[in-house]
Design an enzyme around this catalytic site. Sequence first.
Site, PDB file in Angstrom:
ATOM      1  N   HIS A 107     -11.003  -3.444   2.974  1.00 35.43           N
ATOM      2  CA  HIS A 107     -10.998  -3.121   4.404  1.00 35.43           C
ATOM      3  C   HIS A 107     -11.839  -1.897   4.746  1.00 35.43           C
ATOM      4  O   HIS A 107     -11.958  -1.541   5.920  1.00 35.43           O
ATOM      5  CB  HIS A 107      -9.551  -2.909   4.859  1.00 35.43           C
ATOM      6  N   ASP A 108     -12.385  -1.212   3.742  1.00 36.02           N
ATOM      7  CA  ASP A 108     -13.215  -0.028   3.986  1.00 36.02           C
ATOM      8  C   ASP A 108     -14.688  -0.291   3.751  1.00 36.02           C
ATOM      9  O   ASP A 108     -15.506   0.619   3.873  1.00 36.02           O
ATOM     10  CB  ASP A 108     -12.815   1.105   3.011  1.00 36.02           C
ATOM     11  N   ASP A 156      -3.109   4.609  -2.332  1.00 38.73           N
ATOM     12  CA  ASP A 156      -4.181   5.111  -1.481  1.00 38.73           C
ATOM     13  C   ASP A 156      -4.631   6.516  -1.920  1.00 38.73           C
ATOM     14  O   ASP A 156      -3.780   7.394  -2.137  1.00 38.73           O
ATOM     15  CB  ASP A 156      -3.638   5.169  -0.044  1.00 38.73           C
ATOM     16  N   GLU A 171      -6.485   3.759  -5.783  1.00 35.49           N
ATOM     17  CA  GLU A 171      -7.788   3.923  -5.131  1.00 35.49           C
ATOM     18  C   GLU A 171      -8.312   5.259  -5.632  1.00 35.49           C
ATOM     19  O   GLU A 171      -7.730   6.300  -5.352  1.00 35.49           O
ATOM     20  CB  GLU A 171      -7.635   3.940  -3.612  1.00 35.49           C
ATOM     21  N   ASP A 206       0.859  -1.172   0.000  1.00 36.71           N
ATOM     22  CA  ASP A 206       0.000   0.000   0.000  1.00 36.71           C
ATOM     23  C   ASP A 206       0.900   1.228   0.000  1.00 36.71           C
ATOM     24  O   ASP A 206       1.805   1.337   0.828  1.00 36.71           O
ATOM     25  CB  ASP A 206      -0.862  -0.010   1.275  1.00 36.71           C
TER      26      ASP A 206
HETATM   27  C1  NOJ Z   1      -8.291   4.902   1.894  1.00 40.63           C
HETATM   28  C2  NOJ Z   1      -7.978   3.733   2.750  1.00 40.63           C
HETATM   29  O1  NOJ Z   1      -8.432   2.576   2.111  1.00 40.63           O
HETATM   30  C3  NOJ Z   1      -8.637   3.991   4.071  1.00 40.63           C
HETATM   31  O2  NOJ Z   1      -8.611   2.862   4.901  1.00 40.63           O
HETATM   32  C4  NOJ Z   1      -7.964   5.163   4.714  1.00 40.63           C
HETATM   33  O3  NOJ Z   1      -8.650   5.514   5.887  1.00 40.63           O
HETATM   34  C5  NOJ Z   1      -7.946   6.384   3.799  1.00 40.63           C
HETATM   35  N1  NOJ Z   1      -7.655   6.055   2.449  1.00 40.63           N
HETATM   36  C6  NOJ Z   1      -6.921   7.381   4.256  1.00 40.63           C
HETATM   37  O4  NOJ Z   1      -5.633   6.898   4.037  1.00 40.63           O
END
Ligand code: NOJ
Length: 554
Positions: free
Chosen positions: A326-327, A202, A256, A98
């Site tokens: 994970h989000d 990210d 992302e 990441d």
């Molecule tokens: C996206 C990540 O997937 C998330 O878990 C994170 O809180 C935010 N970006 C900030 O880095």
Amino acid sequence: MKTRWYKDAVVYQIYPRSFCDSNGDGIGDLRGIISKLDYIKDLGVNAVWLSPIYKSPNDDNGYDISNYREIMEEFGTMADFEEMLEGMHARGIKLIMDLVANHTSDEHEWFVKSRSSKDDPFRDYYIWRKGRGKDGKRPPNNWTSRFGGSAWQFDEATGEWYLHLFSKKQPDLNWENPAVRREIADICNFWMEKGVDGFRCDVITYISKEEGLPNGKFNPIMCGDEHFVLGPRYHEFIRELNKNSWAKFDSYTVGESTGVTFENAPECIAEERGELDTIFGFEHMCTDMYMEVIPHKFKLPRFTAVLSKWQSLPESCWNTLFLENHDQPRSLGRFTGDFGDKRYEAATMLAVAMQMQKGTPFVYQGQEIGMVNCKFRDEDYLDVMARQVFSIAAKIPFGKAIARYCLARRARDHARTPMQWNAGANAGFTAGKPWMMLNPSYKTINVEADKKAGEKSIYAFYARLHAFRRGNEVIKCGSYRQLDKKNKSVYAYTRSHEGKTLLVLANFKNKTSKFKLPPELSSGRAVLSNYPDSALSAEVSLRPYEAAVFEINA
Ligand code: NOJ
């Protein structure tokens, strides 16, 4: 030379904190991952995306990095990392790390120096501004943090505000500063020289902010996006990073990409652009959510319309296929409705529906055994986002009830409960006290139980699916066509390549659904199915969550 190996990959995402703890401190770690490498290999994946493992004070579980070249102590050492990487490579598994480059932790030494004085050479590594109003006590603009509240934090030491699009412990880096861009390229090179195979980048679309940082259009939840999502210098910055780092290796990058649309995706990922290889498009994940937080009803045609649209990206682009990370809450239930005693059928149906499309599939830890959302009490939520939602909600009428409703369906905590390895103490995740509560479902939903389920093992089905995909040119390159686009129960599509056609039927309902097929698609044999006896006819009766792939008779 780029081999574009990712086009033949299935990627398994590990959230290390919750995967497997080797030393009993209750926190997953690298040696825990090492102990599960065969489990990962046997799943038939050939790449891993590892959420951050760098040194971090863990305000956002590692997405707040205080040293990009050191391993978080709880996770182990650099020697452990090297052993893990070697173990992966020995098993034919690539590793994607990441890359969190929009912001650092406020405990990173760059920020510690930056905030120390206006004249410090590191001041310009971050985005500092004077406040508004006579006394400068109002934030410099109206942008909001993605976690809620203002995106600005006042800092007493120098009397200025710094920008943080996430928590206040995650100050945004100033990519306008060439020194920052060099640092990020150096960090990428450091890991790639160690043998890492690529990066999941990210919130990469946030790195370029519009000059003058103008106020955003009013929006109480997400304000300012139009001034920093794919901002004015985004493409230039990414091309530069690619040239100075990623392109020097046989790497794979996936961004992302909040804010990337079907229309502008090619500008971000078309091969000739020399930018990212792929992105995670989130449009399908928003079909049952407003503004990423407020749940609304899942409707199959709305969902499949988005999937189909993304399948029609130009040839020079490559898709990613995912339902979890994970989000996100767990996909079971979310996209299947109440599945009752059909968890195996529902989980495997989703796997088929997604993975037979064109693109690189991503499987999130636990998805391969059908893990489900957890029931939390208010105090069980640990995630910085959930805590922020509660604190904002406390200020509005019925706020707490609304927050509870949204978080029960949307909280990121659902994906972060520890991996369920067995029905024993702490689900076999740790010998100590887990850092986060276990989902009580572990008594029945766990790896050991799943493996014992024989024909109804979700893991075994995934492994079969991955084996089926491997080397299959129809799945890799075939054209895509959706049938009966308005169908509320069945997602049906074909994949065709060099005279071969595969028909995919996936029943999203916990009841029998009938589906009519045109004559040219109504005879063939099932080559993969989650029922033992799926068969084709002019009108197929698909049983609850039945999903099958048919090879159509030429
Ligand atoms: C996206 C990540 O997937 C998330 O878990 C994170 O809180 C935010 N970006 C900030 O880095």
